[in-house]
Design an enzyme around this catalytic site. Structure first.
Site, PDB file in Angstrom:
ATOM      1  N   ASP A 155       0.860  -1.195   0.000  1.00 32.10           N
ATOM      2  CA  ASP A 155       0.000   0.000   0.000  1.00 32.10           C
ATOM      3  C   ASP A 155       0.887   1.233   0.000  1.00 32.10           C
ATOM      4  O   ASP A 155       2.080   1.160   0.343  1.00 32.10           O
ATOM      5  CB  ASP A 155      -0.930   0.033   1.223  1.00 32.10           C
ATOM      6  CG  ASP A 155      -1.880   1.227   1.168  1.00 32.10           C
ATOM      7  OD1 ASP A 155      -2.463   1.481   0.100  1.00 32.10           O
ATOM      8  OD2 ASP A 155      -2.037   1.936   2.184  1.00 32.10           O
ATOM      9  N   SER A 156       0.293   2.366  -0.360  1.00 31.68           N
ATOM     10  CA  SER A 156       1.038   3.623  -0.326  1.00 31.68           C
ATOM     11  C   SER A 156       1.417   3.987   1.110  1.00 31.68           C
ATOM     12  O   SER A 156       2.316   4.791   1.315  1.00 31.68           O
ATOM     13  CB  SER A 156       0.177   4.739  -0.913  1.00 31.68           C
ATOM     14  OG  SER A 156      -1.003   4.856  -0.149  1.00 31.68           O
ATOM     15  N   CYS A 196      -4.177  -1.443  -2.382  1.00 24.51           N
ATOM     16  CA  CYS A 196      -4.274  -0.004  -2.599  1.00 24.51           C
ATOM     17  C   CYS A 196      -5.130   0.180  -3.849  1.00 24.51           C
ATOM     18  O   CYS A 196      -4.745  -0.251  -4.937  1.00 24.51           O
ATOM     19  CB  CYS A 196      -2.869   0.553  -2.824  1.00 24.51           C
ATOM     20  SG  CYS A 196      -2.829   2.295  -3.268  1.00 24.51           S
ATOM     21  N   HIS A 254      -7.618   2.757   3.150  1.00 29.00           N
ATOM     22  CA  HIS A 254      -7.540   3.533   4.392  1.00 29.00           C
ATOM     23  C   HIS A 254      -8.934   3.695   5.029  1.00 29.00           C
ATOM     24  O   HIS A 254      -9.027   3.904   6.232  1.00 29.00           O
ATOM     25  CB  HIS A 254      -6.998   4.941   4.126  1.00 29.00           C
ATOM     26  CG  HIS A 254      -5.516   5.016   3.937  1.00 29.00           C
ATOM     27  ND1 HIS A 254      -4.878   4.501   2.835  1.00 29.00           N
ATOM     28  CD2 HIS A 254      -4.538   5.573   4.710  1.00 29.00           C
ATOM     29  CE1 HIS A 254      -3.575   4.747   2.929  1.00 29.00           C
ATOM     30  NE2 HIS A 254      -3.348   5.394   4.063  1.00 29.00           N
ATOM     31  N   CYS A 280     -11.078   2.660  -0.909  1.00 22.56           N
ATOM     32  CA  CYS A 280      -9.701   3.009  -0.531  1.00 22.56           C
ATOM     33  C   CYS A 280      -9.421   2.224   0.741  1.00 22.56           C
ATOM     34  O   CYS A 280     -10.249   2.206   1.656  1.00 22.56           O
ATOM     35  CB  CYS A 280      -9.593   4.512  -0.263  1.00 22.56           C
ATOM     36  SG  CYS A 280      -8.031   4.996   0.508  1.00 22.56           S
ATOM     37  N   GLU A 298      -3.077   9.236   7.632  1.00 24.46           N
ATOM     38  CA  GLU A 298      -1.616   9.005   7.711  1.00 24.46           C
ATOM     39  C   GLU A 298      -1.000   9.846   8.834  1.00 24.46           C
ATOM     40  O   GLU A 298      -0.037   9.450   9.464  1.00 24.46           O
ATOM     41  CB  GLU A 298      -0.936   9.345   6.378  1.00 24.46           C
ATOM     42  CG  GLU A 298      -1.188   8.338   5.269  1.00 24.46           C
ATOM     43  CD  GLU A 298      -0.372   7.041   5.403  1.00 24.46           C
ATOM     44  OE1 GLU A 298       0.811   7.102   5.751  1.00 24.46           O
ATOM     45  OE2 GLU A 298      -0.959   5.972   5.140  1.00 24.46           O
TER      46      GLU A 298
HETATM   47  N1  DGL Z   1      -5.038   3.265   0.578  1.00 23.94           N
HETATM   48  C1  DGL Z   1      -4.836   3.550  -0.782  1.00 23.94           C
HETATM   49  C2  DGL Z   1      -6.052   3.268  -1.616  1.00 23.94           C
HETATM   50  O1  DGL Z   1      -6.623   2.257  -1.386  1.00 23.94           O
HETATM   51  C3  DGL Z   1      -4.057   4.737  -1.140  1.00 23.94           C
HETATM   52  C4  DGL Z   1      -4.520   6.063  -0.820  1.00 23.94           C
HETATM   53  C5  DGL Z   1      -3.506   7.132  -1.179  1.00 23.94           C
HETATM   54  O2  DGL Z   1      -2.309   6.900  -1.031  1.00 23.94           O
HETATM   55  O3  DGL Z   1      -3.952   8.204  -1.608  1.00 23.94           O
HETATM   56  O4  DGL Z   1      -6.441   3.959  -2.498  1.00 23.94           O
END
Ligand code: DGL
Length: 270
Positions: free
Chosen positions: A7-8, A70, A196, A194, A162
């Site tokens: 993931d990012s 992600c 997150h 997402c 984050e």
């Molecule tokens: N959690 C990630 C997603 O599912 C990345 C969100 C991001 O880095 O902007 O999109």
């Protein structure tokens, strides 16, 4: 044997937690590109380059199979990676398809033509890059007809998560839900597109109301991975050790991860 989870940043930990519960015997190597998060405001070329670099790092850890936990990378980079970049002996899977199969009540590998499904009005909450890619609508159109999708780019939410700022994240989620409801007052289902966002699932559900079914990906991805490994056991690669890698500051990332998952997580420098 080990499977890579990318993931990012911290969001993919929601997926990691679910896959670890579902497959306790499999070691997982998690890679959080925290130094470059959020991806959601980057362009597609940038997301492609960063996602390829992270995937190569996971291959070097003995993970022949990498899950892009992600949506932004799955939406903006995965198709291009699969078409032109991934060698034959490796696999990279995204998080979109299991979710869409659940929404459209399809089994894995059911390639029959698109058909009418029960749900007609779907709200999609995702990062600006995921919304701009229209990857969700594209994958949905392969499987279902007559589904109205209203997408809300949720600027700021990933940043707030984050940074560990829950109050800001909650306020942003409520305002994004309100903005979406002005365009689609009565969604039947809401997709948290997402990884997150499951960390804010209670706020999404409360703001949407109890009549809206909220789909979040972690368990769906875990089921789908278990199914995949049962069919393709050779892709549980050579690695033997579970570990957490980050491009960010390992101490601060470990502290935030521990706070999110409510168990001690120790990251090391990637
Ligand atoms: N959690 C990630 C997603 O599912 C990345 C969100 C991001 O880095 O902007 O999109």
């Amino acid at each position: 044997m080990a499977v890579g989870v990318f993931d990012s940043g911290l969001g993919g930990l929601t997926v990691l937690d679910a896959v670890q519960r579902r497959l306790p015997e499999v070691p997982f190597v998690y890679f959080g590109d925290n130094a470059h998060a959020p991806y959601g405001v980057r362009d597609a070329d940038d997301i492609f380059a960063l996602t390829c670099a992270a995937t190569e790092r996971l291959w070097a850890e003995g993970c022949d199979l990498v899950i892009l936990a992600c949506n932004t990378a799955s939406a903006a980079a995965l198709k291009r990676m699969q078409e032109s970049w991934i060698p034959r002996d490796k696999r990279v899977l995204g998080v979109f398809v299991p979710l869409i199969e659940a929404l459209t009540e399809r089994q894995w590998g059911d390639n029959s033509p698109p058909r009418e499904v029960a749900v007609k009005h779907v709200a999609l909450f995702a990062t600006p890059a995921t919304v701009a890619s229209r990857a969700f609508q594209r994958e949905l159109a392969f499987r279902a007809i007559g589904v109205d999708v209203e997408a809300q780019p949720c600027g700021g939410v990933v940043d707030a998560i984050e940074q560990g700022d829950e109050i800001l994240a909650e306020a942003l989620v409520r305002s994004h839900v309100e903005a979406l409801k002005r365009r689609m007052p009565h969604p039947q289902a809401a997709i948290l597109g997402c990884t997150h966002y499951p960390l804010m699932e209670a706020t999404f559900q409360e703001a949407l109301g109890p009549e809206v079914t909220v789909y979040s990906q972690a368990n769906l991805v875990a089921e789908s991975l278990a199914d995949y490994l049962a069919r393709r056991p050779e892709f549980v690669g050579q690695g033997t050790e579970s570990k957490f890698l980050t491009t960010g500051d390992p101490r601060s990332v470990s502290n935030k991860a521990t706070q999110f998952l409510r168990r001690r997580i120790t990251f090391e420098a990637a």
